[in-house]
Design an enzyme around this catalytic site. Sequence first.
Site, PDB file in Angstrom:
ATOM      1  N   HIS A   1       0.823  -1.228   0.000  1.00  0.00           N
ATOM      2  CA  HIS A   1       0.000   0.000   0.000  1.00  0.00           C
ATOM      3  C   HIS A   1       0.853   1.273   0.000  1.00  0.00           C
ATOM      4  O   HIS A   1       0.312   2.374  -0.154  1.00  0.00           O
ATOM      5  CB  HIS A   1      -0.925   0.036   1.212  1.00  0.00           C
ATOM      6  CG  HIS A   1      -1.970  -1.036   1.212  1.00  0.00           C
ATOM      7  ND1 HIS A   1      -2.837  -1.224   0.161  1.00  0.00           N
ATOM      8  CD2 HIS A   1      -2.273  -1.996   2.129  1.00  0.00           C
ATOM      9  CE1 HIS A   1      -3.639  -2.255   0.429  1.00  0.00           C
ATOM     10  NE2 HIS A   1      -3.312  -2.738   1.611  1.00  0.00           N
TER      11      HIS A   1
ATOM     12  N   ASP B   1      -2.522 -10.698  -2.476  1.00  0.00           N
ATOM     13  CA  ASP B   1      -3.121 -10.173  -1.245  1.00  0.00           C
ATOM     14  C   ASP B   1      -4.586  -9.811  -1.536  1.00  0.00           C
ATOM     15  O   ASP B   1      -4.932  -9.449  -2.656  1.00  0.00           O
ATOM     16  CB  ASP B   1      -2.353  -8.928  -0.805  1.00  0.00           C
ATOM     17  CG  ASP B   1      -2.742  -8.438   0.577  1.00  0.00           C
ATOM     18  OD1 ASP B   1      -2.019  -8.751   1.536  1.00  0.00           O
ATOM     19  OD2 ASP B   1      -3.772  -7.729   0.684  1.00  0.00           O
TER      20      ASP B   1
ATOM     21  N   HIS C   1      -6.203  -7.307  -0.619  1.00  0.00           N
ATOM     22  CA  HIS C   1      -6.377  -5.870  -0.860  1.00  0.00           C
ATOM     23  C   HIS C   1      -5.632  -5.462  -2.131  1.00  0.00           C
ATOM     24  O   HIS C   1      -4.565  -5.990  -2.427  1.00  0.00           O
ATOM     25  CB  HIS C   1      -5.818  -5.061   0.317  1.00  0.00           C
ATOM     26  CG  HIS C   1      -6.446  -5.405   1.635  1.00  0.00           C
ATOM     27  ND1 HIS C   1      -5.877  -6.297   2.526  1.00  0.00           N
ATOM     28  CD2 HIS C   1      -7.607  -4.986   2.195  1.00  0.00           C
ATOM     29  CE1 HIS C   1      -6.658  -6.401   3.591  1.00  0.00           C
ATOM     30  NE2 HIS C   1      -7.717  -5.623   3.413  1.00  0.00           N
TER      31      HIS C   1
ATOM     32  N   ASP D   1      -4.352 -12.877   3.286  1.00  0.00           N
ATOM     33  CA  ASP D   1      -5.591 -12.420   3.909  1.00  0.00           C
ATOM     34  C   ASP D   1      -6.828 -12.687   3.052  1.00  0.00           C
ATOM     35  O   ASP D   1      -7.943 -12.332   3.443  1.00  0.00           O
ATOM     36  CB  ASP D   1      -5.508 -10.931   4.298  1.00  0.00           C
ATOM     37  CG  ASP D   1      -4.826 -10.073   3.252  1.00  0.00           C
ATOM     38  OD1 ASP D   1      -4.554 -10.578   2.143  1.00  0.00           O
ATOM     39  OD2 ASP D   1      -4.558  -8.889   3.545  1.00  0.00           O
TER      40      ASP D   1
END
Length: 292
Positions: free
Chosen positions: A111, A148, A150, A229
């Site tokens: 991120h 991931d 996200h 995740d």
Amino acid sequence: MGPHHPECPDRLAAIQDRLIASGLDAYLQHHDAPAADIDMLARAHSPEYLRQIFDAVPGSGIVHLDPDTAMCPNSLRAALRAAGAGVHATDLVMSGAAVNAFCAVRPPGHHAEYARAMGFCFFNNVVVAARHALEKHGLERVAIIDFDVHHGNGTENIVAHDNRILMVSIFQHPFYPYSGAEPLADNLCNVPLPAGTRGEGFREAVTTKWLPRLDAFAPQMLFISAGFDAHYEDDMASLGLVEADYAWVSTELMKIAKKHGKGRIVSMLEGGYALSALGRSAVEHIRALAEL
Ligand SMILES: [Zn+2]
């Protein structure tokens, strides 16, 4: 990150415990991560941003850089070593001292944008490693693969229009950080998945969207943003992957790496917050990379 934060030191212990329990640990080389230096970080971040991060380290207590992302007095040391791990792993793989590598690091990185810390991330570890392979080792084409749950907005922000890099990703959408549905450039292959997608949908996305792009790009080395995740047990999000899916995608990526890149892979831990699922999934990923 402070008490009760999901991005906690127990995550690395969960992976290490499972590695030992599985018996895999004894077959792996272990290396301590050196700190990345400024020149390495500057391949992914602006000089001004790097100054801000170094200046933000508190003498005591915790400071918040965004609502999710906090620093304690030791955070910078950890972040430098997380970025340095990918650089060192790249050197080991390029020299032939290792066939591939998994970097069990935190804080995560995907991120972190060119000039912004965000979502538990300070330095974009995977971009620092990929750019090191390009600029230090003279590779011409590398791929970044992000599974991931996200969207790796930071990675996309930094590598968009860098045509030496192909980034392929899947992520739950719409979901934090609410980006990625429309890729920023042609060197990005973004595959948003709706909440509730399980292994079958994930494998179909990888098979039909990622693998043809990767094969056509013929990357000389693969860099994986390995977040776990998207696991069914991880309450952070709402996808339904299980260990077998992580093993499968890892094996598919091994085939691409062997075909085009002498098997060279550096995989870096991103998310994964259900500790037992994280440990089990990371071990299956490592087992596939080690072909054990
Ligand atoms: Zn994540």
